[in-house]
Scaffold this motif. Structure first.
Motif, PDB file in Angstrom:
ATOM      1  N   TYR A   1       8.491  -9.133  30.208  1.00 21.47           N
ATOM      2  CA  TYR A   1       9.789  -8.630  30.190  1.00 21.47           C
ATOM      3  C   TYR A   1      10.026  -7.031  29.667  1.00 21.47           C
ATOM      4  O   TYR A   1       9.119  -6.778  28.925  1.00 21.47           O
ATOM      5  CB  TYR A   1      10.820  -9.265  29.689  1.00 21.47           C
ATOM      6  N   ASP A   2      10.627  -6.315  30.505  1.00 18.58           N
ATOM      7  CA  ASP A   2      10.977  -5.013  30.224  1.00 18.58           C
ATOM      8  C   ASP A   2      11.973  -4.937  29.239  1.00 18.58           C
ATOM      9  O   ASP A   2      13.067  -5.649  29.406  1.00 18.58           O
ATOM     10  CB  ASP A   2      11.448  -4.233  31.616  1.00 18.58           C
ATOM     11  N   PRO A   3      11.939  -4.220  28.181  1.00 16.60           N
ATOM     12  CA  PRO A   3      12.746  -4.176  26.931  1.00 16.60           C
ATOM     13  C   PRO A   3      14.088  -3.318  27.687  1.00 16.60           C
ATOM     14  O   PRO A   3      15.062  -3.404  26.860  1.00 16.60           O
ATOM     15  CB  PRO A   3      12.259  -3.540  25.706  1.00 16.60           C
ATOM     16  N   ASN A   4      13.947  -2.560  28.713  1.00 20.58           N
ATOM     17  CA  ASN A   4      15.043  -1.853  29.331  1.00 20.58           C
ATOM     18  C   ASN A   4      15.912  -2.471  30.489  1.00 20.58           C
ATOM     19  O   ASN A   4      16.025  -1.866  31.465  1.00 20.58           O
ATOM     20  CB  ASN A   4      14.495  -0.435  29.509  1.00 20.58           C
ATOM     21  N   ASP A   5      15.730  -3.942  30.166  1.00 18.31           N
ATOM     22  CA  ASP A   5      16.565  -4.523  31.365  1.00 18.31           C
ATOM     23  C   ASP A   5      17.813  -4.908  31.383  1.00 18.31           C
ATOM     24  O   ASP A   5      18.443  -5.768  32.029  1.00 18.31           O
ATOM     25  CB  ASP A   5      15.698  -5.945  31.729  1.00 18.31           C
ATOM     26  N   CYS A   6      18.525  -3.840  30.603  1.00 14.80           N
ATOM     27  CA  CYS A   6      20.168  -4.141  30.430  1.00 14.80           C
ATOM     28  C   CYS A   6      21.010  -4.059  31.775  1.00 14.80           C
ATOM     29  O   CYS A   6      21.782  -4.876  32.025  1.00 14.80           O
ATOM     30  CB  CYS A   6      20.543  -2.967  29.443  1.00 14.80           C
TER      31      CYS A   6
ATOM     32  N   ARG B   1      13.425  -8.065  41.005  1.00 14.88           N
ATOM     33  CA  ARG B   1      12.386  -8.447  41.877  1.00 14.88           C
ATOM     34  C   ARG B   1      12.948  -8.512  43.439  1.00 14.88           C
ATOM     35  O   ARG B   1      12.538  -7.835  44.355  1.00 14.88           O
ATOM     36  CB  ARG B   1      11.826  -9.700  41.725  1.00 14.88           C
ATOM     37  N   GLU B   2      14.043  -9.034  43.653  1.00 19.59           N
ATOM     38  CA  GLU B   2      14.926  -9.029  44.835  1.00 19.59           C
ATOM     39  C   GLU B   2      15.327  -7.637  45.275  1.00 19.59           C
ATOM     40  O   GLU B   2      15.133  -7.534  46.615  1.00 19.59           O
ATOM     41  CB  GLU B   2      16.146  -9.899  44.745  1.00 19.59           C
ATOM     42  N   TYR B   3      16.107  -6.940  44.327  1.00 15.40           N
ATOM     43  CA  TYR B   3      16.256  -5.603  44.833  1.00 15.40           C
ATOM     44  C   TYR B   3      15.325  -4.747  45.116  1.00 15.40           C
ATOM     45  O   TYR B   3      15.316  -3.941  46.447  1.00 15.40           O
ATOM     46  CB  TYR B   3      17.181  -5.034  43.717  1.00 15.40           C
ATOM     47  N   TYR B   4      14.110  -4.603  44.479  1.00 15.50           N
ATOM     48  CA  TYR B   4      13.084  -3.600  44.591  1.00 15.50           C
ATOM     49  C   TYR B   4      12.303  -4.148  46.150  1.00 15.50           C
ATOM     50  O   TYR B   4      11.936  -3.465  46.792  1.00 15.50           O
ATOM     51  CB  TYR B   4      12.089  -3.759  43.545  1.00 15.50           C
ATOM     52  N   GLY B   5      12.407  -5.692  46.376  1.00 17.90           N
ATOM     53  CA  GLY B   5      11.792  -5.910  47.561  1.00 17.90           C
ATOM     54  C   GLY B   5      12.903  -5.747  48.753  1.00 17.90           C
ATOM     55  O   GLY B   5      12.089  -5.250  49.753  1.00 17.90           O
ATOM     56  N   TYR B   6      14.057  -5.861  48.635  1.00 16.16           N
ATOM     57  CA  TYR B   6      14.929  -5.223  49.800  1.00 16.16           C
ATOM     58  C   TYR B   6      14.793  -3.640  49.928  1.00 16.16           C
ATOM     59  O   TYR B   6      14.675  -3.486  50.983  1.00 16.16           O
ATOM     60  CB  TYR B   6      16.388  -5.416  49.245  1.00 16.16           C
ATOM     61  N   CYS B   7      14.483  -2.898  48.858  1.00 17.77           N
ATOM     62  CA  CYS B   7      14.403  -1.568  49.169  1.00 17.77           C
ATOM     63  C   CYS B   7      12.984  -1.147  49.404  1.00 17.77           C
ATOM     64  O   CYS B   7      12.724   0.012  49.862  1.00 17.77           O
ATOM     65  CB  CYS B   7      14.921  -0.779  47.726  1.00 17.77           C
ATOM     66  N   GLY B   8      12.075  -2.093  49.389  1.00 17.57           N
ATOM     67  CA  GLY B   8      10.646  -1.791  49.954  1.00 17.57           C
ATOM     68  C   GLY B   8       9.671  -0.958  48.794  1.00 17.57           C
ATOM     69  O   GLY B   8       8.721  -0.486  49.052  1.00 17.57           O
ATOM     70  N   SER B   9      10.523  -1.059  47.520  1.00 25.30           N
ATOM     71  CA  SER B   9       9.839  -0.674  46.610  1.00 25.30           C
ATOM     72  C   SER B   9       8.858  -1.366  45.803  1.00 25.30           C
ATOM     73  O   SER B   9       9.076  -2.644  45.870  1.00 25.30           O
ATOM     74  CB  SER B   9      10.830  -0.108  45.199  1.00 25.30           C
ATOM     75  N   THR B  10       7.836  -0.712  44.952  1.00 25.97           N
ATOM     76  CA  THR B  10       6.901  -1.615  44.345  1.00 25.97           C
ATOM     77  C   THR B  10       7.695  -2.247  42.928  1.00 25.97           C
ATOM     78  O   THR B  10       8.302  -1.525  42.353  1.00 25.97           O
ATOM     79  CB  THR B  10       5.503  -0.753  44.039  1.00 25.97           C
ATOM     80  N   PHE B  11       7.421  -3.480  42.817  1.00 24.39           N
ATOM     81  CA  PHE B  11       8.057  -4.269  41.641  1.00 24.39           C
ATOM     82  C   PHE B  11       6.859  -4.366  40.548  1.00 24.39           C
ATOM     83  O   PHE B  11       5.787  -4.954  40.875  1.00 24.39           O
ATOM     84  CB  PHE B  11       8.634  -5.399  41.947  1.00 24.39           C
ATOM     85  N   ASN B  12       7.289  -3.722  39.558  1.00 20.42           N
ATOM     86  CA  ASN B  12       6.392  -3.977  38.186  1.00 20.42           C
ATOM     87  C   ASN B  12       6.939  -4.665  37.192  1.00 20.42           C
ATOM     88  O   ASN B  12       7.944  -4.159  36.392  1.00 20.42           O
ATOM     89  CB  ASN B  12       5.700  -2.726  37.623  1.00 20.42           C
ATOM     90  N   GLU B  13       6.611  -6.047  37.014  1.00 23.11           N
ATOM     91  CA  GLU B  13       7.428  -7.056  36.268  1.00 23.11           C
ATOM     92  C   GLU B  13       7.220  -6.515  34.639  1.00 23.11           C
ATOM     93  O   GLU B  13       8.082  -7.069  33.776  1.00 23.11           O
ATOM     94  CB  GLU B  13       6.941  -8.240  36.190  1.00 23.11           C
ATOM     95  N   ASN B  14       6.317  -5.418  34.314  1.00 25.64           N
ATOM     96  CA  ASN B  14       5.981  -5.065  32.926  1.00 25.64           C
ATOM     97  C   ASN B  14       7.021  -3.983  32.806  1.00 25.64           C
ATOM     98  O   ASN B  14       7.275  -3.437  31.705  1.00 25.64           O
ATOM     99  CB  ASN B  14       4.537  -4.843  32.582  1.00 25.64           C
ATOM    100  N   LYS B  15       7.442  -3.239  33.988  1.00 27.85           N
ATOM    101  CA  LYS B  15       8.573  -2.014  33.626  1.00 27.85           C
ATOM    102  C   LYS B  15       9.469  -1.946  34.946  1.00 27.85           C
ATOM    103  O   LYS B  15       9.037  -1.361  35.730  1.00 27.85           O
ATOM    104  CB  LYS B  15       7.613  -0.846  33.382  1.00 27.85           C
ATOM    105  N   TYR B  16      10.545  -2.574  34.659  1.00 27.63           N
ATOM    106  CA  TYR B  16      11.488  -2.660  36.003  1.00 27.63           C
ATOM    107  C   TYR B  16      12.756  -2.145  35.365  1.00 27.63           C
ATOM    108  O   TYR B  16      13.748  -2.328  36.134  1.00 27.63           O
ATOM    109  CB  TYR B  16      11.381  -4.002  36.823  1.00 27.63           C
TER     110      TYR B  16
END
Length: 175
Positions: A31-36, A61-76
């Protein structure tokens, strides 16, 4: 029965398996500690029932997928501009949300400049859910810390006077 011997911390340190941060995240969920921001989005999306780190990660994950961006579960943690935040908010709540009589909006601000909220700053940007407006007082909930509190008009005025910038994102269908 087996007899255990006492060992010193030094001896324990030699025998213990130590994980670096990236390995630890694999076990702890990454988890990203900046997920507020994402926790606030998950909170509103579920009308306050699901806003865990897992829920926040799924929203991101859903939003970044919609935008076509790379999703990094350690820093999102969301690092976009106010315009980007608005686009993201509208992606989820552009057609509205019905959560009863409570207000459902996200307040994004600099916790270093906002006194008296009980929030420990971890950066220059933080998001909380405004759950209710009553006169010159807003009640908020911080899905990361589970902290509930109030922001008075006086606090907000002082914040702005100190150079603080704030963004409010309100879902349609909210009171």
């Amino acid at each position: 029965m087996r007899k255990l011997k006492k060992i010193s911390l030094k001896e324990l340190e030699k025998e213990a398996i130590c994980l670096d941060e990236s390995e630890l995240r694999l076990y702890m969920g990454g988890y990203d500690p900046n997920d507020c921001w994402w926790r606030c989005i998950a909170y509103i999306n579920s009308c306050g029932s699901n806003y865990s780190a897992d829920d926040a990660m799924e929203m991101a994950r859903e939003y970044y997928g919609y935008c076509g961006s790379t999703f990094n579960e350690n820093k999102y943690g969301f690092t976009g501009s106010s315009s980007d935040l608005n686009s993201c908010f509208n992606y989820y709540f552009g057609s509205g949300v019905n959560c009863g009589s409570n207000s459902r909006e996200v307040f994004v601000f600099n916790p270093n400049l906002m006194e008296g909220m009980g929030i420990t700053p971890s950066g220059e940007c933080h998001a909380v859910v405004i759950t209710k407006h009553e006169g010159s007082v807003m009640e908020y909930f911080d899905p990361q810390s589970q902290y509930r509190g109030q922001i008075t008009q006086e606090q907000l005025d002082k914040y702005v006077a100190n150079g603080g910038k704030a963004d409010f994102f309100r879902a349609r269908g909210s009171n």
